[in-house]
Write a protein that holds these residues in place. Structure first.
Motif, PDB file in Angstrom:
ATOM      1  N   ARG A 117     -10.795 -13.233  -5.558  1.00  0.00           N
ATOM      2  CA  ARG A 117     -11.241 -13.611  -4.208  1.00  0.00           C
ATOM      3  C   ARG A 117     -10.281 -13.105  -3.137  1.00  0.00           C
ATOM      4  NH1 ARG A 117     -14.767 -15.396  -7.986  1.00  0.00           N
ATOM      5  NH2 ARG A 117     -16.512 -16.521  -7.050  1.00  0.00           N
ATOM      6  N   CYS A 118      -9.467 -12.133  -3.456  1.00  0.00           N
ATOM      7  CA  CYS A 118      -8.567 -11.533  -2.461  1.00  0.00           C
ATOM      8  C   CYS A 118      -9.377 -11.089  -1.248  1.00  0.00           C
ATOM      9  CB  CYS A 118      -7.832 -10.343  -3.075  1.00  0.00           C
ATOM     10  SG  CYS A 118      -6.857  -9.392  -1.865  1.00  0.00           S
ATOM     11  N   SER A 119      -8.956 -11.493  -0.063  1.00  0.00           N
ATOM     12  CA  SER A 119      -9.720 -11.184   1.155  1.00  0.00           C
ATOM     13  C   SER A 119      -9.771  -9.685   1.427  1.00  0.00           C
ATOM     14  CB  SER A 119      -9.114 -11.917   2.355  1.00  0.00           C
ATOM     15  OG  SER A 119      -7.755 -11.550   2.534  1.00  0.00           O
ATOM     16  N   ASP A 123     -13.124  -7.211   1.948  1.00  0.00           N
ATOM     17  CA  ASP A 123     -13.280  -6.522   3.231  1.00  0.00           C
ATOM     18  C   ASP A 123     -13.343  -5.016   2.986  1.00  0.00           C
ATOM     19  OD1 ASP A 123     -13.168  -5.460   5.775  1.00  0.00           O
ATOM     20  OD2 ASP A 123     -11.503  -6.714   6.447  1.00  0.00           O
ATOM     21  N   ILE A 124     -14.542  -4.452   3.060  1.00  0.00           N
ATOM     22  CA  ILE A 124     -14.709  -3.035   2.713  1.00  0.00           C
ATOM     23  C   ILE A 124     -14.084  -2.104   3.747  1.00  0.00           C
ATOM     24  CG2 ILE A 124     -16.798  -3.464   1.368  1.00  0.00           C
ATOM     25  CD1 ILE A 124     -18.433  -2.437   3.740  1.00  0.00           C
ATOM     26  N   ASN A 125     -13.589  -2.646   4.853  1.00  0.00           N
ATOM     27  CA  ASN A 125     -12.910  -1.825   5.854  1.00  0.00           C
ATOM     28  C   ASN A 125     -11.413  -1.711   5.594  1.00  0.00           C
ATOM     29  OD1 ASN A 125     -15.222  -1.305   7.649  1.00  0.00           O
ATOM     30  ND2 ASN A 125     -15.137  -3.517   8.044  1.00  0.00           N
ATOM     31  N   MET A 126     -10.926  -2.425   4.576  1.00  0.00           N
ATOM     32  CA  MET A 126      -9.507  -2.415   4.245  1.00  0.00           C
ATOM     33  C   MET A 126      -9.280  -1.659   2.940  1.00  0.00           C
ATOM     34  SD  MET A 126      -8.107  -4.030   6.732  1.00  0.00           S
ATOM     35  CE  MET A 126      -6.448  -4.306   6.100  1.00  0.00           C
ATOM     36  N   PRO A 127      -8.112  -1.015   2.801  1.00  0.00           N
ATOM     37  CA  PRO A 127      -7.820  -0.338   1.536  1.00  0.00           C
ATOM     38  C   PRO A 127      -7.613  -1.347   0.402  1.00  0.00           C
ATOM     39  CG  PRO A 127      -5.894  -0.301   2.979  1.00  0.00           C
ATOM     40  CD  PRO A 127      -7.031  -0.853   3.791  1.00  0.00           C
ATOM     41  N   CYS A 128      -8.150  -1.028  -0.760  1.00  0.00           N
ATOM     42  CA  CYS A 128      -8.021  -1.907  -1.931  1.00  0.00           C
ATOM     43  C   CYS A 128      -8.180  -1.063  -3.189  1.00  0.00           C
ATOM     44  CB  CYS A 128      -9.066  -3.019  -1.896  1.00  0.00           C
ATOM     45  SG  CYS A 128      -9.116  -4.003  -3.408  1.00  0.00           S
ATOM     46  N   ASN A 129      -7.136  -0.967  -3.963  1.00  0.00           N
ATOM     47  CA  ASN A 129      -7.174  -0.185  -5.197  1.00  0.00           C
ATOM     48  C   ASN A 129      -8.135  -0.761  -6.225  1.00  0.00           C
ATOM     49  OD1 ASN A 129      -5.267   1.871  -4.543  1.00  0.00           O
ATOM     50  ND2 ASN A 129      -3.604   0.405  -4.864  1.00  0.00           N
ATOM     51  N   LYS A 130      -8.379  -2.040  -6.167  1.00  0.00           N
ATOM     52  CA  LYS A 130      -9.308  -2.657  -7.099  1.00  0.00           C
ATOM     53  C   LYS A 130     -10.749  -2.255  -6.764  1.00  0.00           C
ATOM     54  CE  LYS A 130      -8.567  -6.693  -8.872  1.00  0.00           C
ATOM     55  NZ  LYS A 130      -8.755  -6.310 -10.302  1.00  0.00           N
ATOM     56  N   CYS A 137      -3.131  -0.778  -1.437  1.00  0.00           N
ATOM     57  CA  CYS A 137      -3.240  -2.245  -1.539  1.00  0.00           C
ATOM     58  C   CYS A 137      -2.814  -2.862  -0.219  1.00  0.00           C
ATOM     59  CB  CYS A 137      -2.362  -2.768  -2.677  1.00  0.00           C
ATOM     60  SG  CYS A 137      -2.332  -4.578  -2.796  1.00  0.00           S
ATOM     61  N   ALA A 138      -3.778  -3.295   0.566  1.00  0.00           N
ATOM     62  CA  ALA A 138      -3.482  -3.867   1.876  1.00  0.00           C
ATOM     63  C   ALA A 138      -2.727  -5.182   1.765  1.00  0.00           C
ATOM     64  CB  ALA A 138      -4.775  -4.069   2.667  1.00  0.00           C
ATOM     65  N   ALA A 139      -2.934  -5.891   0.663  1.00  0.00           N
ATOM     66  CA  ALA A 139      -2.279  -7.194   0.496  1.00  0.00           C
ATOM     67  C   ALA A 139      -0.788  -7.066   0.262  1.00  0.00           C
ATOM     68  CB  ALA A 139      -2.919  -7.950  -0.661  1.00  0.00           C
ATOM     69  N   VAL A 157      -1.840  -6.872  -6.143  1.00  0.00           N
ATOM     70  CA  VAL A 157      -1.147  -8.163  -6.214  1.00  0.00           C
ATOM     71  C   VAL A 157      -2.154  -9.317  -6.211  1.00  0.00           C
ATOM     72  CG1 VAL A 157       0.962  -7.303  -5.146  1.00  0.00           C
ATOM     73  CG2 VAL A 157      -0.853  -8.233  -3.685  1.00  0.00           C
ATOM     74  N   ALA A 158      -3.415  -9.021  -6.512  1.00  0.00           N
ATOM     75  CA  ALA A 158      -4.465 -10.045  -6.502  1.00  0.00           C
ATOM     76  C   ALA A 158      -4.298 -11.014  -7.675  1.00  0.00           C
ATOM     77  CB  ALA A 158      -5.836  -9.391  -6.575  1.00  0.00           C
ATOM     78  N   VAL A 159      -4.909 -12.190  -7.548  1.00  0.00           N
ATOM     79  CA  VAL A 159      -4.882 -13.176  -8.633  1.00  0.00           C
ATOM     80  C   VAL A 159      -6.299 -13.415  -9.153  1.00  0.00           C
ATOM     81  CG1 VAL A 159      -2.803 -14.350  -7.822  1.00  0.00           C
ATOM     82  CG2 VAL A 159      -5.034 -15.151  -7.034  1.00  0.00           C
TER      83      VAL A 159
END
Length: 327
Positions: A117-119, A123-130, A137-139, A157-159
């Protein structure tokens, strides 16, 4: 949502045949996670294969423990007499998750397959390797209060969000899956979910198109000395900041074996092996509980906004041990 084909599988063979025809097809069980992902354009399957007619909802005793059908609902599982009697930590964990309405729809197999559930993932406008491998990884440098303190990598770093899975990890469950050729394989629960390393897009060890058929729980000797403690921002419909499933097999006041798993701290259910090893054959004392918790949390690597999880983890472990001891 993008347009997609909807198919209804009449049996397991048909389900496997359908999903192997399309690389971007997906199974639908309760739909409590994948439909949300589709609405947010995070998941875009070209075909949805409904599993609702498959005979995989039975919960039954076996020679070695209990078998949980993959399509049994979370509510049915949590309230089943055999689970409440012999696996109360699982019942407590399930009832700590989501809401009654969602538990009435969510399936056991689907629970294991739910995504973070990482925000930033949503959010498809943010970078996310997953979501998009290689995008970043924006987080990592963003607001990461809810994120991992164990097992994370520079890629993610998602959980992992499930409560049920934390208890299943402590219970040494096995996941049975059916492969395309109809043969079955059994995956130890500790190997089912994976850490991100260089491939954060991969949540688990399933191959494309493998179908979860059941979750097998071995017999245990800690039903009367187990606990599930969940710390969250509000009392319902919230994911864990830290959670702990704990079970003790006692001989007098001596802990013969300890089974401990943590949630809200890693990309997968985090088996607290250091704490387990320390408590084995130790007296069940508050002092030993503190030492075990300190030892487990000593390797935590907090991010910029979640250092508080280290002390929270210690206190949650200690509290879970105390509750399990009292039974």
């Amino acid at each position: 949502m993008i347009p997609f084909k909807f198919s209804i599988a009449k049996n397991q063979s048909e389900a496997l045949g359908l999903i192997h025809q399309h690389q971007h097809a997906a199974f639908l069980a309760g739909g409590t996670n994948i439909l949300d992902l589709m609405k947010e354009h995070v998941a875009q399957p070209t075909e949805i294969i409904d599993l609702g007619r498959l005979p995989l909802s039975t919960i039954k005793s076996t020679n070695t423990g209990i078998s949980l059908g993959a399509l049994a609902k979370n509510t049915e599982t949590a309230n089943h007499p055999l689970i409440r009697k012999d696996y109360p930590v699982l019942s407590k964990a399930i009832l700590a998750g989501a809401s009654a309405q969602i538990r009435n729809m969510a399936s056991n197999g689907g629970n294991l397959m739910q995504r973070t559930r990482c925000s930033y993932f949503y959010d498809i406008n943010m970078p996310c390797n997953k979501r998009v491998p290689g995008s970043g990884c924006a987080a990592m440098k963003g607001f990461n209060r809810m994120h991992a303190i164990f097992g994370w990598s520079d890629q993610c770093v998602a959980v992992y969000p499930s409560d049920m899975a934390i208890a299943l990890s402590a219970l040494n469950a096995n996941v049975k899956v059916m492969q395309q050729n109809g043969s079955e394989r059994s995956i130890p629960f500790t190997d089912f979910h994976v850490l991100p390393k260089d491939h954060p897009e991969k949540d688990n060890s399933l191959n494309h198109g493998e179908l979860i058929t059941s979750i097998e729980l071995p017999k245990n000797n800690f039903a009367s000395h187990s606990s599930y403690i969940k710390v969250r921002d509000r009392n319902s419909y919230a994911f864990a900041l830290v959670s702990v499933a704990a079970g003790f097999e006692l001989e007098g006041n001596t802990i013969k074996t300890a089974h401990i798993a943590m949630g809200g701290v890693a990309h997968k259910p985090w088996r607290a092996l250091k704490a387990e090893a320390f408590l084995k054959d130790k007296a069940a004392t508050f002092a030993n509980f503190i030492k075990a918790a300190d030892l487990e949390m000593s390797s935590a690597k907090p991010l910029s906004h979640n250092k508080f999880k280290i002390e929270m983890g210690k206190q949650t472990l200690i509290h879970a041990f105390e509750v399990a001891l009292k039974g």
